[in-house]
Design an enzyme around this catalytic site. Sequence first.
Site, PDB file in Angstrom:
ATOM      1  N   HIS A   1       1.133  -9.238  15.857  1.00 22.85           N
ATOM      2  CA  HIS A   1       1.410 -10.415  16.493  1.00 22.85           C
ATOM      3  C   HIS A   1       2.761 -10.139  17.307  1.00 22.85           C
ATOM      4  O   HIS A   1       3.099 -11.169  18.404  1.00 22.85           O
ATOM      5  CB  HIS A   1       1.754 -11.599  15.506  1.00 22.85           C
ATOM      6  CG  HIS A   1       0.701 -12.061  14.550  1.00 22.85           C
ATOM      7  ND1 HIS A   1      -0.766 -12.240  15.109  1.00 22.85           N
ATOM      8  CD2 HIS A   1       0.546 -11.824  13.244  1.00 22.85           C
ATOM      9  CE1 HIS A   1      -1.348 -12.714  14.015  1.00 22.85           C
ATOM     10  NE2 HIS A   1      -0.683 -12.501  12.814  1.00 22.85           N
TER      11      HIS A   1
ATOM     12  N   ASP B   1      -0.457  -4.303   4.886  1.00 22.16           N
ATOM     13  CA  ASP B   1      -0.162  -4.584   6.293  1.00 22.16           C
ATOM     14  C   ASP B   1      -1.058  -5.615   6.834  1.00 22.16           C
ATOM     15  O   ASP B   1      -2.162  -6.034   6.366  1.00 22.16           O
ATOM     16  CB  ASP B   1      -0.518  -3.162   7.047  1.00 22.16           C
ATOM     17  CG  ASP B   1       0.510  -2.252   6.738  1.00 22.16           C
ATOM     18  OD1 ASP B   1       1.800  -2.434   6.086  1.00 22.16           O
ATOM     19  OD2 ASP B   1       0.177  -0.783   6.870  1.00 22.16           O
TER      20      ASP B   1
ATOM     21  N   ARG C   1       1.942  -0.701  14.264  1.00 16.88           N
ATOM     22  CA  ARG C   1       0.369  -0.734  14.916  1.00 16.88           C
ATOM     23  C   ARG C   1       0.250  -1.970  15.208  1.00 16.88           C
ATOM     24  O   ARG C   1      -0.096  -2.926  14.789  1.00 16.88           O
ATOM     25  CB  ARG C   1      -0.590  -0.405  13.669  1.00 16.88           C
ATOM     26  CG  ARG C   1      -0.484   0.863  13.304  1.00 16.88           C
ATOM     27  CD  ARG C   1      -1.691   1.163  12.487  1.00 16.88           C
ATOM     28  NE  ARG C   1      -1.922   2.696  12.210  1.00 16.88           N
ATOM     29  CZ  ARG C   1      -1.440   3.239  10.594  1.00 16.88           C
ATOM     30  NH1 ARG C   1      -0.966   2.298   9.881  1.00 16.88           N
ATOM     31  NH2 ARG C   1      -1.465   4.246  10.484  1.00 16.88           N
TER      32      ARG C   1
ATOM     33  N   ASP D   1      -2.589  -5.655   9.714  1.00 17.93           N
ATOM     34  CA  ASP D   1      -3.761  -5.397  10.679  1.00 17.93           C
ATOM     35  C   ASP D   1      -5.083  -5.392   9.799  1.00 17.93           C
ATOM     36  O   ASP D   1      -5.197  -5.795   8.662  1.00 17.93           O
ATOM     37  CB  ASP D   1      -3.596  -4.129  11.350  1.00 17.93           C
ATOM     38  CG  ASP D   1      -3.250  -2.700  10.416  1.00 17.93           C
ATOM     39  OD1 ASP D   1      -3.614  -3.194   8.928  1.00 17.93           O
ATOM     40  OD2 ASP D   1      -3.195  -1.718  10.623  1.00 17.93           O
TER      41      ASP D   1
ATOM     42  N   TYR E   1       6.320  -3.606  12.395  1.00 18.40           N
ATOM     43  CA  TYR E   1       5.164  -2.948  12.243  1.00 18.40           C
ATOM     44  C   TYR E   1       4.540  -2.126  13.557  1.00 18.40           C
ATOM     45  O   TYR E   1       4.719  -2.571  14.732  1.00 18.40           O
ATOM     46  CB  TYR E   1       3.822  -3.921  11.955  1.00 18.40           C
ATOM     47  CG  TYR E   1       2.670  -3.366  11.343  1.00 18.40           C
ATOM     48  CD1 TYR E   1       2.824  -2.242  10.189  1.00 18.40           C
ATOM     49  CD2 TYR E   1       1.221  -3.533  11.780  1.00 18.40           C
ATOM     50  CE1 TYR E   1       1.514  -1.498   9.706  1.00 18.40           C
ATOM     51  CE2 TYR E   1       0.403  -3.043  11.296  1.00 18.40           C
ATOM     52  CZ  TYR E   1       0.433  -1.886  10.261  1.00 18.40           C
ATOM     53  OH  TYR E   1      -0.782  -1.382   9.903  1.00 18.40           O
TER      54      TYR E   1
ATOM     55  N   GLU F   1       0.775  -1.100  -0.145  1.00 19.72           N
ATOM     56  CA  GLU F   1      -0.146  -0.109   0.142  1.00 19.72           C
ATOM     57  C   GLU F   1       0.875   1.290  -0.032  1.00 19.72           C
ATOM     58  O   GLU F   1       0.256   2.452  -0.254  1.00 19.72           O
ATOM     59  CB  GLU F   1      -0.979  -0.029   1.233  1.00 19.72           C
ATOM     60  CG  GLU F   1      -0.350   0.014   2.428  1.00 19.72           C
ATOM     61  CD  GLU F   1       0.057  -1.261   3.119  1.00 19.72           C
ATOM     62  OE1 GLU F   1       0.960  -1.624   2.578  1.00 19.72           O
ATOM     63  OE2 GLU F   1      -0.487  -1.575   4.147  1.00 19.72           O
TER      64      GLU F   1
ATOM     65  N   GLU G   1      -7.023  -2.945   8.577  1.00 18.32           N
ATOM     66  CA  GLU G   1      -7.099  -2.078   7.634  1.00 18.32           C
ATOM     67  C   GLU G   1      -6.246  -2.694   6.378  1.00 18.32           C
ATOM     68  O   GLU G   1      -6.795  -2.487   5.372  1.00 18.32           O
ATOM     69  CB  GLU G   1      -6.462  -0.897   8.164  1.00 18.32           C
ATOM     70  CG  GLU G   1      -6.918   0.550   7.196  1.00 18.32           C
ATOM     71  CD  GLU G   1      -8.133   0.850   7.456  1.00 18.32           C
ATOM     72  OE1 GLU G   1      -8.651   1.466   6.808  1.00 18.32           O
ATOM     73  OE2 GLU G   1      -8.742   0.569   8.577  1.00 18.32           O
TER      74      GLU G   1
END
Length: 888
Positions: A370, A95, A325, A97, A323, A9, A99
């Site tokens: 995770h 990603d 988030r 998550d 990551y 993205e 989103e």
Amino acid sequence: MTRKLVIVESPTKAGTIGGYLGSDYEVVSSVGHIRDIPEPRDMSAEVKKGPYGKYGVDIDSGFDPYYQVSPRAKKTVADIKRKLKEADELYLATDEDREGEAIAWHLLEVLKPKVPVKRLAFHEITREGIERALAAPREVDMEMVEAQETRRILDRLYGWDMSDVMRRKVGQGSSAGRVQSVALRLVVDRERERMAFQSAEYWDLTARFTATAGADAGVSFVGRLAKVDGKRVASGKDFDDRGVLTTDKAHHVTAAEAGALASGLANADFSVVDVTSKPYKKRPAAPFITSSLIQEASRKLGLGARQAMGVAQALYQQGYITYMRSDSPSLSAEATKAARSQAIELFGSDAVPTSPRVYASGDTNAQEAHEAIRPAGDRFRTPQSLRSQLGGDEFRMYEMIWKRTLASQMADAVGTTSTITVGATSAGGHAVEFTKSGTILTSPGFRALYIESTEKARYEDEEGKQPADGDERLPQVAAGDAVDAADLDALIHTTNPPPRFTQGAMIKELEDRKLGRPSTYASTVDVIIDRGYVRVDKRVLVPTWLAFNIIALLEQHFPTLVDYGFTAEMEAGLDRIAAGERSMKDWLQEFYFGGADAPQEGLRELLDNLGEIDARAVNTFNIGEGITAHNGKYGPYIERVVEDEKQTASIPEDLPPGDLTAAKAEELFSTQGGDERILGEHPVSGFTIVAKAGRFGPYVTEQLPEDAKGKPTTASLFKTMSLDTVTLEDAVRLMSLPRVVGEDPESGEPITAQNGRYGPYLKKGTDSRTIESEEQLLTITLEEALAIYAQPKRGRGRQAAAPLKEFGNDPVSGKPVVVKDGRFGPYVTDGEVNATIPKSEAVDALTEERAFELIADKRAKGPAKKRTTRKPAAKKTTTRKAAPKKKS
């Protein structure tokens, strides 16, 4: 040769991943979401007439959303489709998550690939992370997609309806949101507590004590009064917000008593009453999750929430950290091993405990990622090794994450805390005790590398400082030893109101109350700042009167929607959808329409039974003594009625609501409300000229008789002038503006000196030129004006400034992106699209990814629409939403 297309993205992420993959792979970026639920104004006329027309969601058919590719993504989608035709496999590497999972699903729905599709999920952009992901591809997780879709629909329904109420009853530009509104209520509630707060005064004593015998004779320390006649001395935490002592177990020392004790102890004999020692042990803090990273970045680095996430995102996309988030503090086995090994290399084998430390989230719904936020890779790069690659905030944040990760696997800090109690009897017969504590670390453990910071304590002198090697050493004394006393001082203290939230403290409060998700905290705080509901003053969040207005309306007419418990339960319901325990349709039905089993009225019922909202009532705030505050068209103001006459005065923008007392209001009335300074009579008109303080600043004006026609001549004071010192001569000169400087000898056009919205300037016909100061309006000559006009025009008299920051080429236009300083503040531009940088974001912290995102958002909105009398264009057919998705 097999061609494999990889979609991520972010353009930055695409570049980093592309560097690790071979020539068989082509990595492209979707530049975020490619499609979304459009606003009605962006729908075709055909769709507007149907069930999607109001919200973009068919609420009567299972809350079915209508999606369309956003305008800014059309070219990107076309490019990806063209490359997909040449590919043999498709990898969705967005990603991991919710989103990112949703972006992957939307790509599948739009691209409709005919080649094998694999979902890659990795939480670090390193060679090892990518290889692990390639070895274990999976399918798109439809439960995560449904959870994200539910949130999107919920936020559209809530925001659309509630914002409409706000715009009608509060004013244009006002809005409400599911988490945004409760976050705003937190800030307003804290300000209300400060407004209701009443300070309490309390006293204590300090004295310097010196050992008189033994090996430590002559060693001194400062002790503080702890007991009087066997009763603990009261401190700030013993008083409530009304200034009342809340316990009978504490003794309130007054000013008179403190003075009497100091005098009565001047010649007293002091001796050691007790010496106690106990072991000290402190465990390291857990590795960072999103919320704790933002909090620590606020305290240690001075970054706002959005800035912190921007810097972290840049580090992640460049492959330096995992990551950003995440709501899980756990570390993988590889990361734990890397942290322990590096700690041993730097501090020795005793630096780590025998067994690895294991951290787990206290939130049973933790699932955004995770692993904790840590340095990327199976072997961590030290900050020093990245000096040449990272700078500024990126380097400081990486260093902080690296230290926190290593420290989390290091040994406890251990030592000894000792307390000496010294007693005496005053001349008045009062038994007193002074104490002094000190902690000496025998083994610093993790503290040799990292110490977690904390928010400023509310109660003065009550937040124990972090012990450290080299703390003040206490002398070796025993009970019964005599000590000398000197420097007996009586000290006054006052209780402090509840502190305003910093951005970090606000995010901790949201996390503690389980309001929203960690990945949304930064944007939630950012929204209430950008929309002018809250301003940042010396790093704390100060609500505006507009915020009070919004929250008052919600509390009076929609109390459930800003109830902290209800909002937390709503979040838990969304998590149950993500876990597959609840149906999206049933949950939305209950929230929107209510029902027999629903714990509260549905949103639709609340809106239908709203009744008449008294906008004046929800915008009236009692200050005291008959004074009320209001948020008006031209800003906040105070009002009262004295002898049947209404008096008003503007509230300065920089005055927080919590600091507006009745006494302060009286001061504002005295300087703004009707009081004026008479300067004298105008030498030409004969009218009296007065100086006043107005809503837009100090000014001078004529006082016209009641039968006079026309308006009085007025003029604002220059910035260098003062209301107290302005003279009649100054006023007459100000009221003479605009001033004719002379005529251009070539064109014959008059040149005038005028003061405008953007400062002083010269005008000749339609040609305007900026001049340096307001004083020049009164002094500039025709010769000087002609010299200015003889120079080439440079944008109101200034040369074009160099860009504040430069980035790479925009992924859509292909043109270089730069940051410039404009009339309304800094903005990013690719030469075609200009996007304002939000006030809450610092230019220094702006990343390339964030710059591209701002331009993409502005491009998606398109140019401002103008009114036209042309006939509407022919209707276009629009692809409807794809058939309901199936569980993978």
